[in-house]
Design an enzyme around this catalytic site. Structure first.
Site, PDB file in Angstrom:
ATOM      1  N   TYR A 250       5.099 -14.898 -14.777  1.00 42.21           N
ATOM      2  CA  TYR A 250       4.387 -13.679 -14.138  1.00 42.21           C
ATOM      3  C   TYR A 250       2.872 -14.238 -14.621  1.00 42.21           C
ATOM      4  O   TYR A 250       2.182 -14.331 -13.593  1.00 42.21           O
ATOM      5  CB  TYR A 250       4.670 -12.455 -14.758  1.00 42.21           C
ATOM      6  CG  TYR A 250       3.601 -11.227 -14.459  1.00 42.21           C
ATOM      7  CD1 TYR A 250       3.579 -10.670 -13.043  1.00 42.21           C
ATOM      8  CD2 TYR A 250       2.463 -10.923 -15.262  1.00 42.21           C
ATOM      9  CE1 TYR A 250       2.531 -10.041 -12.665  1.00 42.21           C
ATOM     10  CE2 TYR A 250       1.470 -10.150 -15.064  1.00 42.21           C
ATOM     11  CZ  TYR A 250       1.665  -9.545 -13.761  1.00 42.21           C
ATOM     12  OH  TYR A 250       0.799  -8.556 -13.356  1.00 42.21           O
TER      13      TYR A 250
ATOM     14  N   GLY B  49      -1.887   0.146  -5.020  1.00 41.82           N
ATOM     15  CA  GLY B  49      -2.212  -0.101  -3.635  1.00 41.82           C
ATOM     16  C   GLY B  49      -2.209   1.343  -2.660  1.00 41.82           C
ATOM     17  O   GLY B  49      -3.262   1.397  -1.793  1.00 41.82           O
TER      18      GLY B  49
ATOM     19  N   ALA C 293       0.828  -1.261  -0.216  1.00 42.15           N
ATOM     20  CA  ALA C 293      -0.156  -0.058   0.245  1.00 42.15           C
ATOM     21  C   ALA C 293       0.866   1.175  -0.039  1.00 42.15           C
ATOM     22  O   ALA C 293       0.272   2.401   0.115  1.00 42.15           O
ATOM     23  CB  ALA C 293      -0.889   0.072   1.434  1.00 42.15           C
ATOM     24  N   ASN C 294       2.185   1.369  -0.107  1.00 40.76           N
ATOM     25  CA  ASN C 294       2.896   2.395  -0.029  1.00 40.76           C
ATOM     26  C   ASN C 294       3.380   2.905  -1.399  1.00 40.76           C
ATOM     27  O   ASN C 294       3.878   4.130  -1.419  1.00 40.76           O
ATOM     28  CB  ASN C 294       4.183   2.125   0.636  1.00 40.76           C
ATOM     29  CG  ASN C 294       5.077   1.105   0.044  1.00 40.76           C
ATOM     30  OD1 ASN C 294       4.776  -0.010  -0.278  1.00 40.76           O
ATOM     31  ND2 ASN C 294       6.476   1.614  -0.596  1.00 40.76           N
TER      32      ASN C 294
ATOM     33  N   SER D  24      -3.908 -10.466 -13.656  1.00 45.72           N
ATOM     34  CA  SER D  24      -3.759  -9.961 -14.982  1.00 45.72           C
ATOM     35  C   SER D  24      -4.273 -10.784 -16.116  1.00 45.72           C
ATOM     36  O   SER D  24      -4.416 -11.931 -15.782  1.00 45.72           O
ATOM     37  CB  SER D  24      -2.379  -9.762 -15.027  1.00 45.72           C
ATOM     38  OG  SER D  24      -1.854  -9.680 -16.326  1.00 45.72           O
TER      39      SER D  24
END
Length: 350
Positions: free
Chosen positions: A201, A53, A48-49, A176
Site C-alpha cells: 500500500y 469520494g 465517488a459512491n 497517504s
C-alpha cells in the site's frame, strides 16, 4: 460529604469523552467554508459512491459543478447520485462505469469522456484499496499498485488533452503519509516474489506521489515551451506577470492531498476491522482517533475550488494546508524510471 465512586468514574468518562470530541474536531481539520462556486466546471471523481469520494462529490455538487461519478459499481453509484441530487438540488450529475483494476475499463471510460465532454476542469483520483490480500488485476498488476497507481496514471494521461481544453484545470491525487516510509524496489515492483499488504500500500502511494511530481514538471516544461513559441509577448517585462499570460503558460496544476485516517470501507482488510471482539471494544477509541469521511474530504474540496491555488502545482496538502514533501517522493530519477515502466505496463506509449 463523600462523593460516590461510581459518580466520579462516570464524570471522568464523560469529561474524557467530551475532550475527545473537541480534539476530534480540532485535529480532524476545519470544514472548508469559503463560498467559491465551480459553475460550468466539469469534475471527475473516482470512487465517488462511498466514503471520502462521496462526501467530496456532495460538497462540489452544492457549489454548482457538473459531476461525473466514476465508479466500479453502477448500482451503488446511481443511488449515490440520487442522494446527492436530493441534498444539493444539482441535477448535473452522471454516473459512468470505471474499474481501475482494468486497463480496458479505463480506456473505455476515457474514450467516452473524450467523445462526450468539451473539457475537463477537475480530476480527483480518489478511489483506492488498502492492505488487501495478495491478488493481481486482469492485466497482471499487483492489486494495490494497479488500482492506487497504475490506474490513475493511465486515466490521467488519457484525459490530459481534455484537461488542456480547460482555462484552468486541476488534478488532485489522494495519497497517504505511509509513502514516507516506502521505497520503490524495481527488482520486484509487482510484488511477485515478496508481498506484505501494508508495505505494498505504501509503495502504491509513493508511486502516486512520484507520478504527481513528474507530471507537474512535464506540464510546466511543456507549457513553457508552448509559451516560447506562441506567447512570446508574455516574456517581455511589461507583460510577464499579467493574468492573461499566466493562463497561457500554466493551465493545469497537479497536487496531492492527504485525507487522513478516516472510517471508510477502504480499511475493511485491516486486522482491526476483521477482529469483531477487539474491534468492538476499541470502536469508541477508533471513533475518536479517526476523521469522518466529511472531514477527510475537506482538503480535496479546498484543492478543487480555492482560487488562491490556481498557479500552485507539485505540492502536498494536509488539513487544507501545504505540508513538506518527504525525500522518497522527490527523487527525479526514480520518478522518470517509474514513468517509463508505467507507460510500458499500461501500453500508454504503444
Amino acid at each position: 460529604m463523600k462523593i460516590p465512586t461510581n459518580i466520579i468514574l462516570f464524570s471522568g468518562i464523560g469529561t474524557a469523552f467530551g475532550a475527545g470530541v473537541l480534539l476530534k474536531d480540532y485535529y480532524g481539520g476545519e470544514r472548508y467554508k469559503e463560498k467559491h462556486d465551480i459553475l460550468a466546471k466539469t469534475v471527475i471523481i473516482t470512487g465517488a459512491n462511498t466514503g471520502i469520494g462521496k462526501e467530496t462529490a456532495k460538497e462540489l455538487a452544492t457549489r454548482g459543478g457538473r459531476l461525473i461519478l466514476a465508479c466500479r459499481n453502477l448500482e451503488k453509484c446511481e443511488k449515490t447520485k440520487d442522494e446527492i441530487i436530493q441534498e444539493s438540488f444539482n441535477k448535473s450529475i452522471v454516473c459512468k462505469k470505471l474499474d481501475l483494476a482494468s486497463c480496458e475499463s479505463i480506456r473505455n471510460f476515457a474514450k467516452t469522456v473524450v467523445e462526450e465532454e468539451r473539457h475537463i476542469d477537475i480530476l480527483i483520483n480518489n478511489a483506492g484499496v488498502m492492505a488487501c490480500p495478495k491478488e493481481f488485476t486482469e492485466d497482471g498488476f499487483e492489486w494495490q499498485l494497479g488500482v492506487n497507481y497504475l490506474g490513475p496514471f493511465l486515466l490521467t494521461n488519457l484525459l490530459l488533452d481534455k484537461l488542456k481544453q480547460s482555462p484552468s484545470a486541476r488534478i488532485i491525487n489522494l495519497v497517504s503519509p505511509l509513502y514516507k516510509r516506502s521505497k520503490i524496489n524495481f527488482e520486484d515492483l509487482n510484488s511477485v516474489q515478496n508481498y506484505h499488504p501494508k508495505e505494498a500500500y505504501g509503495v502504491s502511494k509513493l508511486a502516486l506521489m512520484l507520478f504527481s511530481q513528474e507530471l507537474a514538471r512535464r506540464l510546466e516544461v511543456e507549457l513553457i515551451v508552448y509559451e516560447m513559441f506562441t506567447g512570446f509577448a508574455c516574456r517581455w517585462p511589461d507583460h510577464r506577470d499579467s493574468e492573461q499570460c499566466w493562463d497561457s503558460v500554466l493551465n493545469i496544476t497537479v497536487n496531492c492531498a492527504i485525507p487522513g485516517i478516516s472510517k471508510t470501507e477502504i480499511g475493511r482488510h485491516l486486522p482491526m476491522a476483521q477482529a469483531k471482539f477487539s474491534g468492538g471494544l476499541l470502536s469508541p477509541v477508533m471513533w475518536l482517533a479517526m476523521k469522518t469521511p466529511l472531514q477527510a474530504a475537506q482538503t480535496s474540496v479546498y484543492l478543487a475550488v480555492d482560487p488562491s491555488l490556481e498557479k500552485v502545482t507539485g505540492k502536498l496538502f494536509f488539513n487544507s494546508r501545504e505540508t513538506s514533501i518527504a525525500s522518497p517522493a522527490l527523487d527525479k530519477e526514480v520518478a522518470k524510471r517509474m514513468w517509463l515502466i508505467s507507460e510500458k505496463w499500461t501500453k500508454l506509449s504503444s
